[in-house]
Design an enzyme around this catalytic site. Sequence first.
Site, PDB file in Angstrom:
ATOM      1  N   GLU A   1      -7.521  -0.246  -7.974  1.00 34.57           N
ATOM      2  CA  GLU A   1      -8.837  -0.106  -7.197  1.00 34.57           C
ATOM      3  C   GLU A   1      -9.378   1.250  -7.606  1.00 34.57           C
ATOM      4  OE1 GLU A   1      -9.759  -1.496  -3.375  1.00 34.57           O
ATOM      5  OE2 GLU A   1      -8.008  -2.039  -3.136  1.00 34.57           O
TER       6      GLU A   1
ATOM      7  N   ASN B   1      -6.899  -7.531   1.305  1.00 39.68           N
ATOM      8  CA  ASN B   1      -5.811  -8.207   0.387  1.00 39.68           C
ATOM      9  C   ASN B   1      -4.744  -7.161   0.545  1.00 39.68           C
ATOM     10  OD1 ASN B   1      -7.360 -10.485  -1.648  1.00 39.68           O
ATOM     11  ND2 ASN B   1      -8.849  -9.148  -0.785  1.00 39.68           N
TER      12      ASN B   1
HETATM   13  N1  CDV Z   1      -6.853  -3.961  -0.650  1.00 40.70           N
HETATM   14  C1  CDV Z   1      -6.320  -2.837  -0.407  1.00 40.70           C
HETATM   15  O1  CDV Z   1      -6.949  -2.102  -0.132  1.00 40.70           O
HETATM   16  N2  CDV Z   1      -4.927  -3.062   0.063  1.00 40.70           N
HETATM   17  C2  CDV Z   1      -4.179  -1.874   0.368  1.00 40.70           C
HETATM   18  C3  CDV Z   1      -2.718  -2.138  -0.110  1.00 40.70           C
HETATM   19  C4  CDV Z   1      -2.849  -1.841  -1.445  1.00 40.70           C
HETATM   20  C5  CDV Z   1      -1.677  -1.103   0.574  1.00 40.70           C
HETATM   21  C6  CDV Z   1      -3.856  -2.253   1.859  1.00 40.70           C
HETATM   22  O2  CDV Z   1      -3.894  -1.190   2.543  1.00 40.70           O
HETATM   23  O3  CDV Z   1      -3.866  -3.009   2.523  1.00 40.70           O
END
Ligand code: CDV
Length: 312
Positions: free
Chosen positions: A146, A197
Amino acid sequence: MSRILTVGAAQMGPISRTESRAQAVARLLAMLRQAKAHGCQLVVFPECTLTAFFPHWYYERQEDLDAWFETEMPNAATRPLFDAARELGIGFYLGYAELAVEDGVRRHFNTSILVDQQGRIVGKYRKIHLPGHREHLPERPYQNLEKRYFEVGNLGFPVFRAFGGIIGMAICNDRRWPETYRVMGLQGVEMVLLGYNTPVHNPPSPEHDHLAHFHNALSMQAGAYQNGCWVVGVAKAGDEDGIRQIGNSLVVAPSGEIVAACTTEADELAIARCDLDLGASYKNTTFNFALHRRTEAYRLIVERTGAVVPPA
Ligand code: CDV
């Protein structure tokens, strides 16, 4: 007096990388219709609803990456959702990857929109807390790119007068940060909508894996209680091309109590009748910000310490 907003938390099971937007939208439409049949006025879909969560894979070529992004909203694939919203009289929150051109510059954001019961976009948010890493880490079982693929959102945490209340939005990792809720709490937010997610296994901290559901609920319950607002958190869940994601989609009341939850890792609707007036007793008593927040003391501490851990 009560202001009831009936909300559907429309969790999605996994979306394979080979699935089209049209296939995803067909699933969303089925849940939208189901929600309408159950009296919902608003449906919340997950983060990056239209595709697999592509930051989990490394793409070298910009055109391969850009293929995951939407350049306009609505577009040909998503227009049926907007049409259905208008025909059914039901609104929705939708997360998607946004490729915008601002001042002639191409910009990539992890975005959510709020669509009203007439099918109009009435709010937009761009994710601020981007987790993961910038570099390709092939030794990991999956990537979380990301920080490479998205820019930090540039819209702040706005709130919107919609659905008879004051509505805010957040996306996934934002839910773990108290500032997310507090910035909206300071604007009187009554309901925070957020999609996520979240993999079961987090490679940098596997010692937390068994707490994934607990931390999910803890963050949203604390945010709701400390700001006297509803929180509707909705997952994309299940095994997505080898990466298992938690479900655990929740509707949390301003008391911090969970009032509805999904129990599977598939497409599933959890419904709650939310009284938007319920937050007032928290906002007017324990969390009366004007009366009890001590911003001058917080500022003093930050100024004195530079907000760093004091030397031993
Ligand atoms: N898509 C996210 O932001 N996922 C993060 C994971 C990678 C820790 C979350 O905070 O759920």
